[in-house]
Design an enzyme around this catalytic site. Sequence first.
Site, PDB file in Angstrom:
ATOM      1  N   GLY A   1     -10.820   8.145   7.520  1.00 28.05           N
ATOM      2  CA  GLY A   1     -11.970   8.969   7.866  1.00 28.05           C
ATOM      3  C   GLY A   1     -13.122   8.240   8.527  1.00 28.05           C
ATOM      4  O   GLY A   1     -13.982   8.871   9.154  1.00 28.05           O
TER       5      GLY A   1
ATOM      6  N   LYS B   1       0.860  -1.174   0.000  1.00 22.14           N
ATOM      7  CA  LYS B   1       0.000   0.000   0.000  1.00 22.14           C
ATOM      8  C   LYS B   1       0.904   1.234   0.000  1.00 22.14           C
ATOM      9  O   LYS B   1       1.640   1.487   0.951  1.00 22.14           O
ATOM     10  CB  LYS B   1      -0.914   0.029   1.219  1.00 22.14           C
TER      11      LYS B   1
ATOM     12  N   THR C   1      -7.996   3.351  13.038  1.00 27.85           N
ATOM     13  CA  THR C   1      -8.326   4.118  14.230  1.00 27.85           C
ATOM     14  C   THR C   1      -9.745   3.868  14.714  1.00 27.85           C
ATOM     15  O   THR C   1      -9.990   3.794  15.923  1.00 27.85           O
ATOM     16  CB  THR C   1      -8.118   5.617  13.963  1.00 27.85           C
TER      17      THR C   1
END
Length: 259
Positions: A189, A101, A211
């Site tokens: 997000g 990535k 997160t």
Amino acid sequence: MSDILKVGKYEFESRLLVGTGKYKDLKQTADAIKKSGAEVVTVAIRRTNIGQNKNEANLLDVISPEKWTILPNTAGCYNAEDAIRTCHMARELLDGHNLVKLEVLGDEKTLYPNVIDTIKAAEVLVKDGFDVMVYTSDDLIIAKELEQIGCIAVMPLAAPIGSGLGIQNKYNLLSIIENACVPIIVDAGVGTASDATKAMELGCDGVLMNTAIACAKNPILMASAMKKATIAGREAYLAGRMDRKRYASASSPIDGAFF
């Protein structure tokens, strides 16, 4: 119903991809990942030990490459050269593993991507034989350019990394999805389960998060919620939602009523 996520030559049943940072310890990391049902686990090579430091706990001892697809990422890189070097280190550590990535940041406060250096790095890595999944801004033109370079998946942000703000740019994401010939995976997000569902309902091929799970009050339970939310959103997208109407429409129409 078979609904496989195809990314280049790779195939996955789960459309939820998860990270490994911010957990309190490796046990919680492993427990959350198992509960999420994810098959792809992304690892920040510059921040996580996967064998480069023999004196530290190794993530691969609890997240085995034999069971999960390890997706090394270049988090923390702020220029193309560092990102390219990190990918080569990952390939060496993982015995020739080519799936990476790519992430090149442009600003320490916002963690917004540096798309200029992202494109530079992508060009080099694709030529070097890497299978590149790439984090980028929600810009249709940039997304298409990265696809044309040869990236096997484009991963636009939905909001700033780690913000938990949810899907703030659905029309931009829709434009990217509608014009893409490679998988589009929302990256950054997501804050809660409904955000994952919304991303999938838009038609995204997958959603990556860290997160939102790791910093939840109960990461294990949130991992379970994210698994279900991703599945529900995908099924709703495939089912096709009803048309929106301005006025009410009775659930039980009077046509054919007995009295």
